[in-house]
Write an enzyme that holds these catalytic residues in place. Sequence first.
Site, PDB file in Angstrom:
ATOM      1  N   ASP A 132       1.590  41.828  -1.101  1.00  0.00           N
ATOM      2  CA  ASP A 132       0.171  41.858  -1.468  1.00  0.00           C
ATOM      3  C   ASP A 132      -0.651  40.885  -0.644  1.00  0.00           C
ATOM      4  O   ASP A 132      -1.843  41.080  -0.449  1.00  0.00           O
ATOM      5  CB  ASP A 132       0.001  41.499  -2.955  1.00  0.00           C
ATOM      6  CG  ASP A 132       0.804  42.406  -3.857  1.00  0.00           C
ATOM      7  OD1 ASP A 132       1.254  43.467  -3.387  1.00  0.00           O
ATOM      8  OD2 ASP A 132       0.992  42.042  -5.036  1.00  0.00           O
TER       9      ASP A 132
ATOM     10  N   ASP B  85      -6.217  43.416  -0.955  1.00  0.00           N
ATOM     11  CA  ASP B  85      -4.802  43.084  -1.055  1.00  0.00           C
ATOM     12  C   ASP B  85      -4.119  43.818   0.090  1.00  0.00           C
ATOM     13  O   ASP B  85      -4.417  44.998   0.349  1.00  0.00           O
ATOM     14  CB  ASP B  85      -4.208  43.554  -2.390  1.00  0.00           C
ATOM     15  CG  ASP B  85      -4.456  42.555  -3.516  1.00  0.00           C
ATOM     16  OD1 ASP B  85      -5.330  41.673  -3.367  1.00  0.00           O
ATOM     17  OD2 ASP B  85      -3.778  42.675  -4.565  1.00  0.00           O
TER      18      ASP B  85
ATOM     19  N   HIS C 120      -3.062  48.888  -4.910  1.00  0.00           N
ATOM     20  CA  HIS C 120      -1.924  48.982  -3.987  1.00  0.00           C
ATOM     21  C   HIS C 120      -1.538  50.437  -3.742  1.00  0.00           C
ATOM     22  O   HIS C 120      -1.342  51.210  -4.679  1.00  0.00           O
ATOM     23  CB  HIS C 120      -0.724  48.171  -4.465  1.00  0.00           C
ATOM     24  CG  HIS C 120      -1.108  46.741  -4.734  1.00  0.00           C
ATOM     25  ND1 HIS C 120      -0.349  45.895  -5.490  1.00  0.00           N
ATOM     26  CD2 HIS C 120      -2.192  46.014  -4.332  1.00  0.00           C
ATOM     27  CE1 HIS C 120      -0.948  44.708  -5.545  1.00  0.00           C
ATOM     28  NE2 HIS C 120      -2.074  44.763  -4.849  1.00  0.00           N
TER      29      HIS C 120
ATOM     30  N   ASP D   6       1.193  51.545  -2.252  1.00  0.00           N
ATOM     31  CA  ASP D   6       2.595  51.828  -1.982  1.00  0.00           C
ATOM     32  C   ASP D   6       3.378  52.489  -3.119  1.00  0.00           C
ATOM     33  O   ASP D   6       4.612  52.514  -3.103  1.00  0.00           O
ATOM     34  CB  ASP D   6       3.320  50.593  -1.405  1.00  0.00           C
ATOM     35  CG  ASP D   6       3.117  49.324  -2.193  1.00  0.00           C
ATOM     36  OD1 ASP D   6       2.409  49.361  -3.214  1.00  0.00           O
ATOM     37  OD2 ASP D   6       3.646  48.279  -1.772  1.00  0.00           O
TER      38      ASP D   6
ATOM     39  N   ARG E   2      -2.275  61.621  -7.144  1.00  0.00           N
ATOM     40  CA  ARG E   2      -3.288  60.686  -6.639  1.00  0.00           C
ATOM     41  C   ARG E   2      -3.911  61.110  -5.319  1.00  0.00           C
ATOM     42  O   ARG E   2      -5.028  60.702  -5.010  1.00  0.00           O
ATOM     43  CB  ARG E   2      -2.662  59.302  -6.461  1.00  0.00           C
ATOM     44  CG  ARG E   2      -2.215  58.697  -7.774  1.00  0.00           C
ATOM     45  CD  ARG E   2      -1.636  57.320  -7.533  1.00  0.00           C
ATOM     46  NE  ARG E   2      -1.106  56.752  -8.758  1.00  0.00           N
ATOM     47  CZ  ARG E   2      -0.346  55.673  -8.795  1.00  0.00           C
ATOM     48  NH1 ARG E   2      -0.032  55.052  -7.669  1.00  0.00           N
ATOM     49  NH2 ARG E   2       0.101  55.204  -9.950  1.00  0.00           N
TER      50      ARG E   2
ATOM     51  N   SER F  84       2.951  51.597 -12.761  1.00  0.00           N
ATOM     52  CA  SER F  84       3.241  52.928 -13.287  1.00  0.00           C
ATOM     53  C   SER F  84       4.690  53.308 -12.947  1.00  0.00           C
ATOM     54  O   SER F  84       5.364  52.626 -12.173  1.00  0.00           O
ATOM     55  CB  SER F  84       2.290  53.952 -12.668  1.00  0.00           C
ATOM     56  OG  SER F  84       2.672  54.195 -11.329  1.00  0.00           O
TER      57      SER F  84
ATOM     58  N   CYS G 250       7.016  46.164  -2.296  1.00  0.00           N
ATOM     59  CA  CYS G 250       6.150  45.069  -2.773  1.00  0.00           C
ATOM     60  C   CYS G 250       6.797  43.698  -2.591  1.00  0.00           C
ATOM     61  O   CYS G 250       6.109  42.709  -2.317  1.00  0.00           O
ATOM     62  CB  CYS G 250       5.866  45.220  -4.253  1.00  0.00           C
ATOM     63  SG  CYS G 250       4.997  46.701  -4.722  1.00  0.00           S
TER      64      CYS G 250
HETATM   65  O1  DAV Z   1       0.910  52.620  -8.649  1.00  0.00           O
HETATM   66  O2  DAV Z   1       2.002  51.702 -10.187  1.00  0.00           O
HETATM   67  C1  DAV Z   1       2.561  50.067  -7.635  1.00  0.00           C
HETATM   68  C2  DAV Z   1       2.448  48.947  -6.634  1.00  0.00           C
HETATM   69  C3  DAV Z   1       2.309  47.613  -7.219  1.00  0.00           C
HETATM   70  N1  DAV Z   1       2.207  46.567  -6.241  1.00  0.00           N
HETATM   71  C4  DAV Z   1       1.418  51.652  -9.131  1.00  0.00           C
HETATM   72  C5  DAV Z   1       1.324  50.346  -8.360  1.00  0.00           C
END
Ligand code: DAV
Length: 351
Positions: free
Chosen positions: A104, A183, A232, A234, A251, A287, A339
């Site tokens: 990040d 980020d 983010h 990724d 998405r 998620s 991450c």
């Molecule tokens: O889409 O759940 C995942 C990445 C977190 N740094 C998400 C975020």
Amino acid sequence: MPSTALPSVQADNEWSQLRAVIVGRAANSCFPSEPPHMIKATMPEQYHEKFQPKSRFPQDVLHKADAELDQLVNVLAQEGIKVYRPNNVDWYEVGGYTGSMPRDGLVAVGNTIIEAPFSWRSRRCEVDLAYGNILAELAKEGPLTIVRAPKILDADTIYNGIENHEKEKEPVWAINNSRPAFDAADFMRFGKVLIGQYSNVTNHKGVEYLRACVPDGYTVEMLEVDDPHAMHIDATILPLKRGLLVYNPLRTSETALRRHSVLQDWDLRAYPFVPKMRDDPPLFMTSEWLCMNVLSISESKVIVEEKDVEFAEWVKQFGIQPIPLPLQHVNSIGGSFHCATVDLVRHDVSV
Ligand code: DAV
């Protein structure tokens, strides 16, 4: 400095043979404390009340997370990859979040490493405290450009006028555009082109600022993403090797991705399964799409979470060998293999 010194930072994609990498540390991580509207915009609803000042993650989760990260370090070292580790920081004491999510805060673009101008107050000191010694070491080891972020020392303006905004009205994100903020994990590198997303932590001025920081010849393009909770990129897109990208079809879309000429000839694959939410240990901050958050260590090897068997099986058809490793307790505090790492040197960079 001898002019023949090899660069300590040289990476501009997500897939070429990995040579050097930062792997995070979990000890003393705390739930980040940010205004309620930011937590509401970005964090899973069932855990909102945990995001208070001085709120620790469960100790056993942190112990196991550090054991997982140590195991990752061993596997990477066995692959001949040089590993850098952050300082131990008491995040409770400093009111911060973690040293386990270096992706990040830092991004290597060619021979330049760029520090993210975080929007979150709880992350203001993260790079200094956790990675400052690594930046100093990299500067000693070889010629490179380090771009440090401008620091907000006192009152920030990034949330002004946002905390009480009504959902229907602009702006839709949890930050305003009063200063540059991004980020680094909102961007993916595809050689000379970086593809990013606007999000609850990345604003327009932040993208302009990143464009000013990348070396000559590099450009930053923005992907159309439909995700009001975006933070983010990724777990939304992830290139697995040159010419192959997996995306989260909830998405973004093939149409949106094809608008980027660097992806014109790529095999763009919607992840064909619906990932399962996990609650033991809980995914406090992300998620279930975190299963996509893998780390390619070469064009034929990808490190995947060992419980994400579906993902591991799926990549085999592309000639990719999945390396399953445990990382569920790191997942619990915010991310997976992508991450928790920052690739510093990869074998090929675009010329
Ligand atoms: O889409 O759940 C995942 C990445 C977190 N740094 C998400 C975020």
